[in-house]
Each structure stands twice: as structure tokens, then as C-alpha cells.
Design an enzyme around this catalytic site. Structure first.
Site, PDB file in Angstrom:
ATOM      1  CB  THR A  48      -0.863   0.052   1.203  1.00 60.39           C
ATOM      2  OG1 THR A  48      -1.639  -1.227   1.210  1.00 60.39           O
ATOM      3  CG2 THR A  48      -1.839   1.450   1.354  1.00 60.39           C
TER       4      THR A  48
ATOM      5  CE  LYS B 154      -5.572  -1.102   1.444  1.00 55.09           C
ATOM      6  NZ  LYS B 154      -5.467  -2.221   1.896  1.00 55.09           N
TER       7      LYS B 154
ATOM      8  CE  LYS C  70       1.793   1.733   4.976  1.00 53.23           C
ATOM      9  NZ  LYS C  70       1.492   0.771   3.631  1.00 53.23           N
TER      10      LYS C  70
HETATM   11  N1  LIG Z   1      -0.967  -6.762   7.350  1.00 54.93           N
HETATM   12  C1  LIG Z   1      -2.426  -6.385   6.853  1.00 54.93           C
HETATM   13  O1  LIG Z   1      -3.448  -6.804   7.180  1.00 54.93           O
HETATM   14  C2  LIG Z   1      -2.322  -5.610   5.610  1.00 54.93           C
HETATM   15  C3  LIG Z   1      -3.629  -5.583   4.673  1.00 54.93           C
HETATM   16  C4  LIG Z   1      -3.623  -4.878   3.512  1.00 54.93           C
HETATM   17  C5  LIG Z   1      -2.300  -4.242   3.082  1.00 54.93           C
HETATM   18  N2  LIG Z   1      -1.383  -4.137   3.775  1.00 54.93           N
HETATM   19  C6  LIG Z   1       0.049  -3.419   3.267  1.00 54.93           C
HETATM   20  O2  LIG Z   1       0.934  -4.583   2.773  1.00 54.93           O
HETATM   21  C7  LIG Z   1       2.075  -4.157   3.103  1.00 54.93           C
HETATM   22  C8  LIG Z   1       3.157  -5.164   3.767  1.00 54.93           C
HETATM   23  O3  LIG Z   1       2.264  -5.353   5.110  1.00 54.93           O
HETATM   24  P1  LIG Z   1       2.809  -6.577   5.979  1.00 54.93           P
HETATM   25  O4  LIG Z   1       1.763  -6.684   7.079  1.00 54.93           O
HETATM   26  O5  LIG Z   1       2.996  -7.641   5.307  1.00 54.93           O
HETATM   27  O6  LIG Z   1       4.155  -5.827   6.885  1.00 54.93           O
HETATM   28  P2  LIG Z   1       5.239  -6.658   7.454  1.00 54.93           P
HETATM   29  O7  LIG Z   1       4.927  -7.879   8.201  1.00 54.93           O
HETATM   30  O8  LIG Z   1       5.821  -5.441   8.368  1.00 54.93           O
HETATM   31  O9  LIG Z   1       6.325  -7.023   6.229  1.00 54.93           O
HETATM   32  C9  LIG Z   1       6.853  -6.018   5.722  1.00 54.93           C
HETATM   33  C10 LIG Z   1       7.781  -6.692   4.610  1.00 54.93           C
HETATM   34  O10 LIG Z   1       8.745  -5.596   3.856  1.00 54.93           O
HETATM   35  C11 LIG Z   1       9.982  -5.967   4.054  1.00 54.93           C
HETATM   36  N3  LIG Z   1      10.613  -4.483   4.149  1.00 54.93           N
HETATM   37  C12 LIG Z   1      10.325  -3.401   4.748  1.00 54.93           C
HETATM   38  N4  LIG Z   1      11.076  -2.314   4.407  1.00 54.93           N
HETATM   39  C13 LIG Z   1      12.110  -2.862   3.375  1.00 54.93           C
HETATM   40  C14 LIG Z   1      13.141  -2.218   3.102  1.00 54.93           C
HETATM   41  N5  LIG Z   1      13.654  -0.858   2.998  1.00 54.93           N
HETATM   42  N6  LIG Z   1      13.921  -3.386   1.968  1.00 54.93           N
HETATM   43  C15 LIG Z   1      13.514  -4.391   1.763  1.00 54.93           C
HETATM   44  N7  LIG Z   1      12.405  -5.117   2.512  1.00 54.93           N
HETATM   45  C16 LIG Z   1      11.791  -4.333   3.204  1.00 54.93           C
HETATM   46  C17 LIG Z   1      10.133  -6.510   5.338  1.00 54.93           C
HETATM   47  O11 LIG Z   1      11.553  -7.282   5.612  1.00 54.93           O
HETATM   48  P3  LIG Z   1      11.831  -7.640   6.859  1.00 54.93           P
HETATM   49  O12 LIG Z   1      11.383  -9.043   7.165  1.00 54.93           O
HETATM   50  O13 LIG Z   1      13.438  -7.771   6.527  1.00 54.93           O
HETATM   51  O14 LIG Z   1      11.763  -6.783   7.923  1.00 54.93           O
HETATM   52  C18 LIG Z   1       9.087  -7.463   5.488  1.00 54.93           C
HETATM   53  O15 LIG Z   1       9.374  -8.594   4.546  1.00 54.93           O
HETATM   54  C19 LIG Z   1       1.991  -2.802   3.599  1.00 54.93           C
HETATM   55  O16 LIG Z   1       2.206  -1.781   2.758  1.00 54.93           O
HETATM   56  C20 LIG Z   1       0.828  -2.810   4.196  1.00 54.93           C
HETATM   57  O17 LIG Z   1       0.246  -1.545   4.531  1.00 54.93           O
HETATM   58  C21 LIG Z   1      -1.340  -5.094   5.044  1.00 54.93           C
END
Ligand SMILES: NC(=O)c1ccc[n+]([C@@H]2O[C@H](COP(=O)([O-])OP(=O)(O)OC[C@H]3O[C@@H](n4cnc5c(N)ncnc54)[C@H](OP(=O)(O)O)[C@@H]3O)[C@@H](O)[C@H]2O)c1
Length: 304
Positions: free
Chosen positions: A114, A189, A257
């Protein structure tokens, strides 16, 4: 314990794909691609997660992990990605170790982060200069949607590129729809998040009011959930709000965010979002209370 729940996949030709970012969402999304028969190479900044993913899905078609986004992207027909925000997305796409440097002309980058509509357009333009294609494809459905392979995907970008990726993306989706040109997926979104912000505050006020009035709120939610007050949030978050459970779900930090992206875009397009702006400040209060990782339904904590 498995990171995915069983799903029946429509038969589609097997593709060589990469997946960048094995977070809460990316880990099960990449898994559904592998389980659907695609050859998946994963990249994660923290390598231990990539190793764990390969071990968990060792029985699928040659799962591999790579040390950089560029190495993961070499030879891939489609590079999927789900990282945190605009800056994270720049760091995995651009530069010498970025995915764009490894992708062959004609390959398609599909971003499920997102992020802003501006970064989508910026990366779409950067991709075109290299002969690549870019689709912005944020998702709705949360962790459970990712684990069940039942996400809703909103896509922006070139029609032909969308047609080429949609059958593969259905491995982790229940709907994958093109809503317009580059950036339109991210804008859709934002519409989704505007709907949710006001709704969760309304539900919080309703539950807190009922509890202060001495009602059995589990019973009341059961009753009104069959009428016009029904919503996904009521169905999926009502009981946990009554019980005061928030250590799961979609984190308040992520919602802030997202609302930041929404409010920036609203300034650009002249929209007035008074309720969304207020709820954003309420989420700032929740962060102050220590709720950065609490589910977004924790708005009710301000009212207790
Ligand atoms: N969780 C939800 O329910 C949900 C629902 C809809 C949309 N989203 C969106 O989907 C996205 C991911 O969410 P999530 O919940 O999966 O987040 P998350 O669990 O915090 O995972 C983030 C991922 O991004 C990687 N990452 C972050 N910064 C990075 C960088 N600078 N370089 C390389 N890799 C990086 C992290 O790697 P590391 O493992 O090394 O930290 C991890 O693999 C976000 O934009 C969020 O808003 C989430």
C-alpha cells in the site's frame, strides 16, 4: 503450523516468478504461488525468513531464495512485491541491487504494497524506459485473506500487462481487477481506507455506548448484525472489541501510514475528508497509548 490454509487453484500455465518481501502478507502470498504450481524465488531483507519459507515449501516446484532483489528477479516472468511503504519500494526496485536491474525486457513488476499513487506512476515510468511493465496492485483482506488466498486486488496500469498477470495473481486472490491506469490501484485502496476509518470509529462508539448502558453487547451485535448496521468490521471485529482484544490484525501504524497517503492525495485533488482526518488523529492517540501494533479496532480504547 502451516502459514496458509488450503485452497483449490484454477489450472493456469506455470510461470517463473519472484516474490520480494515475506512479511505478514507476503509470506503466505508467495506460498500460494508455489502451491499453485509456479516456480518461486523469494527475497526478504532478513534472510532467515527466506530460508524458513524455502524450508516450509520445499515440496513445491524448486523454491529458491536470493540475496538481493536483482538476483531474485533474474529470469522471472513476473516479480511480485509486498513491502512497507514508498521508500521500501524504491529500495527493492531501483539501484544496482534493485529488481529492475535484474528483470528482462517484457517482464512485469506487480506491487502489492500500500503506497502512494505518485510512486506507482514514478516506477511505471522508470520501468517503461527499461522495456519493463509495472502494475500497482494493493490488496484488501488482511492477514486472514492472505493465508486463505482470498485477497481482493485493485490494479492500475497497462491493460495487456494486467491481462498477463491476473491469472497468476489469482493464486492468492478471490478478485483481481484493473480499475484504471497507473496509480489507479493505489487510489482505489485509498477509497477503501476512507470507508474503513469512519466505520471503525462508528462501531467503536456504538460498542462503548452499549457497554456503558449495561447492555449484553455480544447479544446486541448478533441482533444488529442481521440488520442495516451489518459490516465486515462488525462481523470480524465486534466480538474482539467487546472482549478488549487487539493483539492481532491490521496494525495502527500501517493505518496511519495509509491515512497519511489518503490525506496527501486529498490535498492534491481538492477532496474534503473531515471524518477521515479526525480518525487519523484518534489513531495518533492510540499510538501514544502504546498501540502501534494493535489492530485498528483498538480505536475503542480511547472511549473506555
Ligand atoms: N497486514 C495487513 O493486514 C495488510 C493488509 C492490507 C495491506 N497491507 C499492506 O501490505 C504491506 C505489507 O504489510 P505486512 O503486514 O506484510 O508488513 P510486515 O509484516 O511489516 O512486512 C513488511 C515486509 O517488507 C520488508 N521490508 C520493509 N522495508 C524494507 C526495505 N527497505 N527493503 C526490503 N524489504 C523491506 C520486510 O522485511 P523484513 O522481514 O526484513 O523486515 C517484510 O518482509 C504494507 O504496505 C501494508 O500497508 C497489509
Amino acid at each position: 503450523m502451516s502459514s496458509t490454509n488450503p485452497k483449490t487453484y484454477a489450472p493456469v500455465p506455470s510461470k517463473k516468478v519472484a516474490f520480494l518481501g515475506l512479511g505478514v502478507m507476503g509470506y503466505p502470498m508467495a506460498a500460494h504461488l508455489a502451491l499453485a504450481g509456479h516456480q518461486v524465488t523469494v527475497y526478504n531483507r532478513t534472510t532467515t525468513k527466506s530460508i524458513a519459507w524455502c524450508a516450509e515449501y520445499a515440496s513445491t516446484s524448486a523454491p529458491k531464495h536470493a540475496e538481493t532483489p536483482r538476483l531474485a528477479a533474474i529470469g522471472a516472468d513476473i516479480v511480485f512485491c509486498c513491502v512497507g511503504n514508498d521508500d521500501d519500494l524504491r529500495s527493492v526496485t531501483l539501484g544496482a541491487d534493485g529488481a529492475f536491474a535484474g528483470m528482462a525486457p517484457g517482464a512485469i513488476f506487480v506491487d502489492h504494497t500500500t503506497a502512494s499513487a505518485q510512486i506507482a506512476r514514478e516506477l511505471d515510468s522508470a520501468a517503461r524506459t527499461l522495456g519493463l511493465r509495472f502494475i500497482d496492485a494493493p490488496v484488501s483482506g488482511g492477514q486472514a485473506g492472505a493465508q486463505n488466498g482470498m485477497l481482493t486486488v485493485m490494479c492500475g496500469g497497462d491493460q495487456a500487462a494486467f491481462d498477463a498477470i491476473a491469472p497468476t495473481a489469482m493464486a492468492f486472490s478471490r478478485a483481481c481487477t484493473r480499475v484504471g491506469d497507473s496509480g489507479a490501484g493505489q487510489l482505489a485502496k485509498m477509497v477503501n481506507q476512507i470507508c474503513i476509518a469512519g466505520l471503525v470509529q462508528g462501531l467503536s462508539e456504538a460498542v462503548a455506548f452499549g457497554q456503558h448502558a449495561g447492555l449484553d453487547m455480544l447479544q446486541v451485535l448478533e441482533v444488529i448484525g442481521k440488520g442495516a448496521a451489518q459490516s465486515w468490521q462488525l462481523d470480524n471485529r465486534g466480538k474482539t472489541m467487546v472482549a478488549g482484544q487487539f493483539e492481532f490484525g491490521f496494525a495502527v501504524d500501517w493505518m496511519r501510514k495509509d491515512l497519511g497517503l489518503v490525506l496527501d492525495e486529498a490535498k492534491r485533488n481538492g477532496s474534503r475528508l473531515p471524518v477521515t482526518a479526525l480518525v487519523d488523529q484518534f489513531y495518533a492517540d492510540v499510538q501514544q497509548m502504546g498501540g502501534q501494533r494493535w489492530d485498528t479496532s483498538s480505536l475503542i480504547k480511547r472511549l473506555k
